[in-house]
Design an enzyme around this catalytic site. Structure first.
Site, PDB file in Angstrom:
ATOM      1  N   TYR A  47      -6.541  -1.183  -6.640  1.00  0.00           N
ATOM      2  CA  TYR A  47      -5.898  -2.377  -6.067  1.00  0.00           C
ATOM      3  C   TYR A  47      -5.223  -2.100  -4.730  1.00  0.00           C
ATOM      4  O   TYR A  47      -5.099  -0.976  -4.292  1.00  0.00           O
ATOM      5  CB  TYR A  47      -4.964  -3.067  -7.055  1.00  0.00           C
ATOM      6  CG  TYR A  47      -3.824  -2.308  -7.672  1.00  0.00           C
ATOM      7  CD1 TYR A  47      -3.307  -1.145  -7.151  1.00  0.00           C
ATOM      8  CD2 TYR A  47      -3.225  -2.825  -8.834  1.00  0.00           C
ATOM      9  CE1 TYR A  47      -2.246  -0.497  -7.743  1.00  0.00           C
ATOM     10  CE2 TYR A  47      -2.158  -2.176  -9.432  1.00  0.00           C
ATOM     11  CZ  TYR A  47      -1.669  -1.009  -8.877  1.00  0.00           C
ATOM     12  OH  TYR A  47      -0.612  -0.383  -9.474  1.00  0.00           O
ATOM     13  N   GLU A  48      -4.860  -3.216  -4.060  1.00  0.00           N
ATOM     14  CA  GLU A  48      -4.341  -3.213  -2.683  1.00  0.00           C
ATOM     15  C   GLU A  48      -5.340  -2.597  -1.705  1.00  0.00           C
ATOM     16  O   GLU A  48      -4.969  -1.944  -0.742  1.00  0.00           O
ATOM     17  CB  GLU A  48      -2.997  -2.483  -2.604  1.00  0.00           C
ATOM     18  CG  GLU A  48      -1.916  -3.010  -3.513  1.00  0.00           C
ATOM     19  CD  GLU A  48      -1.693  -4.511  -3.371  1.00  0.00           C
ATOM     20  OE1 GLU A  48      -2.017  -5.075  -2.305  1.00  0.00           O
ATOM     21  OE2 GLU A  48      -1.197  -5.137  -4.323  1.00  0.00           O
ATOM     22  N   GLY A  49      -6.606  -2.831  -1.945  1.00  0.00           N
ATOM     23  CA  GLY A  49      -7.661  -2.255  -1.128  1.00  0.00           C
ATOM     24  C   GLY A  49      -8.090  -0.934  -1.719  1.00  0.00           C
ATOM     25  O   GLY A  49      -7.311   0.017  -1.781  1.00  0.00           O
ATOM     26  N   ARG A  92       0.826  -1.206   0.000  1.00  0.00           N
ATOM     27  CA  ARG A  92       0.000   0.000   0.000  1.00  0.00           C
ATOM     28  C   ARG A  92       0.865   1.264   0.000  1.00  0.00           C
ATOM     29  O   ARG A  92       0.511   2.259  -0.627  1.00  0.00           O
ATOM     30  CB  ARG A  92      -0.951  -0.018   1.199  1.00  0.00           C
ATOM     31  CG  ARG A  92      -2.109  -0.976   0.984  1.00  0.00           C
ATOM     32  CD  ARG A  92      -2.985  -1.142   2.198  1.00  0.00           C
ATOM     33  NE  ARG A  92      -4.171  -1.938   1.843  1.00  0.00           N
ATOM     34  CZ  ARG A  92      -5.056  -2.406   2.715  1.00  0.00           C
ATOM     35  NH1 ARG A  92      -4.900  -2.160   4.006  1.00  0.00           N
ATOM     36  NH2 ARG A  92      -6.092  -3.111   2.306  1.00  0.00           N
TER      37      ARG A  92
END
Length: 579
Positions: free
Chosen positions: A437-439, A301
């Site tokens: 992406y990545e949350g 992140r």
């Protein structure tokens, strides 16, 4: 256009916002002395400009392609990656005991920033490997670390993160991939992995000798939901006892996605265990896979937030170059009616300064986060907690501004920005994935107003905002924003329902991120005023002032939205809303 590394601004952020000199006073990071820092930042900038940047356009136009189960990249990618490994850039912050240089994560951020500004799609390959190193270094057994880490650290092997399935996106607990213990034979103690994963970045390619997949799966009789998830290391090629590569594991790339951007990054659908012979090893404790994976995801992140800075820098450079070259119309109100470069028109100048201020603000936030992460590594619990608060701010806001700046870059180009041949549109297309992406950024904001707002009984957020207010001139816009953020935080802690918090989470996240970025920019301006970075003495005060005068007040304007509550969102039923 050619990529020019933002070396001086990076060095300023590393010195002022990350506090690299203080980090170098520790025994662990003693090697991060001034000459070493300069050599790394200047060296990787030159490497990125010379080897990664020339491949950016061909990577976009040709992209990755799947041929008979093998992912092919355009000419030049294999050679560039080989040179990247040979020159040791992958090993900057890797563990010394496994061949890394053991330098601060902050310097790894500088490597990733330069490479990603030169070629975002290509740089996703080392980003995932760095995350795999983190996960195995924290949760792997000594045997797993000895088997995988030396080659992951060097970059000879690459890593991936396998979470998402067709029916399980952000709800990871809904995954169905299975891991069945092997009771006897040569693989006793390991697991048979079976299932399908989607959106696996660099899941298949030929640039590295082996690919180390970290796969979330569910063991027999595991509890439902996320509590029943375990993490497994599943190599593309089996690793023999002597470290050599054996036969291929039972896994394959079924297809690669046709995406809006990052076309040179193969985003794969991966199938495990088609022949019931896919072998994996448990990483960490059974049913603790999500915690282990989050070690990797937290790192990722930060690096995705870094991508926002990367794209913003590249788009800003291109827009500035075009605005200087493009001659059109006389300056409004000028007695001289000769046409001027569009950089002299007020609205174009506004856009360019906004692009530059947002880029530098995101960079200041990036390296402040990196420095706090490094202090946490050294055992500073307060810094570790602050880093946890900063990560969702960086990931969400920096990727949002990456899109905004890339969009402004297209606008500066006018009609030519909407023509693919100029390359301006590629930056926007590449940037558009980063908030997803990545949350997703909504998930980052939700994390902020639930878990992060409650850290240390709420003191982690309170202390950060108090530091910003204390360092800001009273009655300044930044002082006001820090107090606005504190008011929203108090309301969310003491009065708001969970729905109310979530409804206001995104505007609050933006407010908070702008406050931290503005604070860190003021520290840069003070340092430049005192003689740091002489090459920036004319430009830095201007971009910081633009940020404080225009971007900070905009963020304060989000207070009402952050505190509006959830009720207005549900006045009409879903069926009526969708009709």
């Amino acid at each position: 256009m050619p990529y020019s590394p933002a070396t001086q601004d990076q060095l300023l952020a590393i010195r002022v916002n990350a506090g690299i000199a203080e980090l170098a006073q520790s025994e662990r990071f003693a090697a991060a002395e001034e000459d070493m820092v300069e050599a790394i930042v200047e060296g990787v900038g030159a490497f990125a400009a010379g080897e990664f940047a020339p491949l950016n356009r061909v990577g976009d136009t040709e992209g990755a392609r799947l041929e008979n189960g093998v992912v092919r990249l355009p000419d030049g990618y294999a050679e560039a990656y080989s040179h990247y490994v040979e020159q040791g850039w992958n090993a900057i912050s890797g563990p010394v005991e496994h061949g890394g240089q053991g330098l601060p994560f902050t310097l790894s951020c500088a490597v990733i920033e330069n490479l990603g500004t030169a070629n975002m799609a290509f740089t996703l390959l080392p980003i995932l490997s760095v995350g795999a190193i983190e996960a195995l270094a924290h949760h792997g057994t000594p045997a797993q670390q000895a088997t995988y880490l030396p080659n992951l650290v060097s970059g000879a092997w690459s890593g991936t993160m396998n979470l998402t399935e067709p029916q399980a996106g952000s709800d990871v607990g809904a995954l169905r991939t299975t891991a069945v213990p092997i009771e006897s034979g040569e693989h006793a103690g390991k697991y048979l992995i079976k299932g399908q994963k989607i959106y696996i970045t660099w899941g298949e390619h030929e640039l590295a000798e082996n690919i180390v997949h970290l796969v979330l799966a569910r063991t027999p009789d595991a509890p439902a939901g996320s509590r029943g998830i375990s993490l497994f290391v599943v190599p593309k090629y089996h690793v023999e006892a002597d470290g050599s590569l054996g036969k291929r594991n039972d896994l394959r790339c079924v297809s690669i996605e046709h995406k809006v951007g990052i076309n040179a990054s193969p985003t794969c659908v991966m199938s495990y265990g088609d022949n019931d012979e896919c072998i994996g090893e448990l990483v960490g404790a059974e049913h603790r896979g999500l915690a282990a994976m989050f070690t990797m995801m937290n790192n990722a992140r930060i690096n995705v937030g870094n991508q926002g800075t990367q794209i913003a820098e590249r788009a800003t450079q291109q827009a500035l170059a075009y605005a200087r070259e493009r001659v059109q119309s006389a300056r409004a109100g000028s007695p001289d009616k000769s046409a001027v470069s569009i950089i002299d028109h007020p609205d174009v100048r506004r856009m360019l300064l906004r692009m530059k201020a947002l880029t530098e603000g995101s960079r200041a936030l990036l390296y402040y986060t990196g420095g706090q992460t490094d202090r946490g590594t050294l055992g500073d619990e307060q810094a570790k907690m602050r880093s946890e608060v900063l990560v969702p701010l960086l990931k969400a806001w920096a990727t949002d501004i990456g899109i905004e700046v890339a969009s402004l870059g297209i606008q500066v180009h006018g009609g030519m920005g909407f023509v693919e041949e100029t390359g301006a549109a590629q930056h926007w297309r590449d940037a558009r994935i980063a908030p997803i992406y990545e949350g997703t950024n909504g998930i980052q904001a939700a994390d902020l107003v639930t878990r992060k707002l409650a850290l240390a009984g709420g003191e982690a957020v309170v202390d950060l905002l108090a530091d910003i207010a204390q360092d800001s001139a009273q009655e300044s816009a930044l002082f006001q924003l820090a107090n606005d953020c504190a008011s929203v935080a108090k309301w969310m802690r003491d009065e708001a329902s969970l729905d109310d918090k979530l409804a206001g989470s995104v505007p609050f996240c933006t407010m908070f991120a702008v406050a931290v970025a503005g604070w860190q920019l003021t520290k840069q301006a003070e340092a430049v005023e005192n003689g740091a970075a002489p090459s920036l003495k004319d430009t830095k005060p201007v971009t910081v002032r633009f940020f404080l005068d225009r971007i900070v007040p905009e963020a304060s304007g989000l207070k009402a939205s952050a505190m509006a509550g959830a009720d207005p969102l549900y006045v009409i039923e879903a069926e009526m809303l969708a009709s």
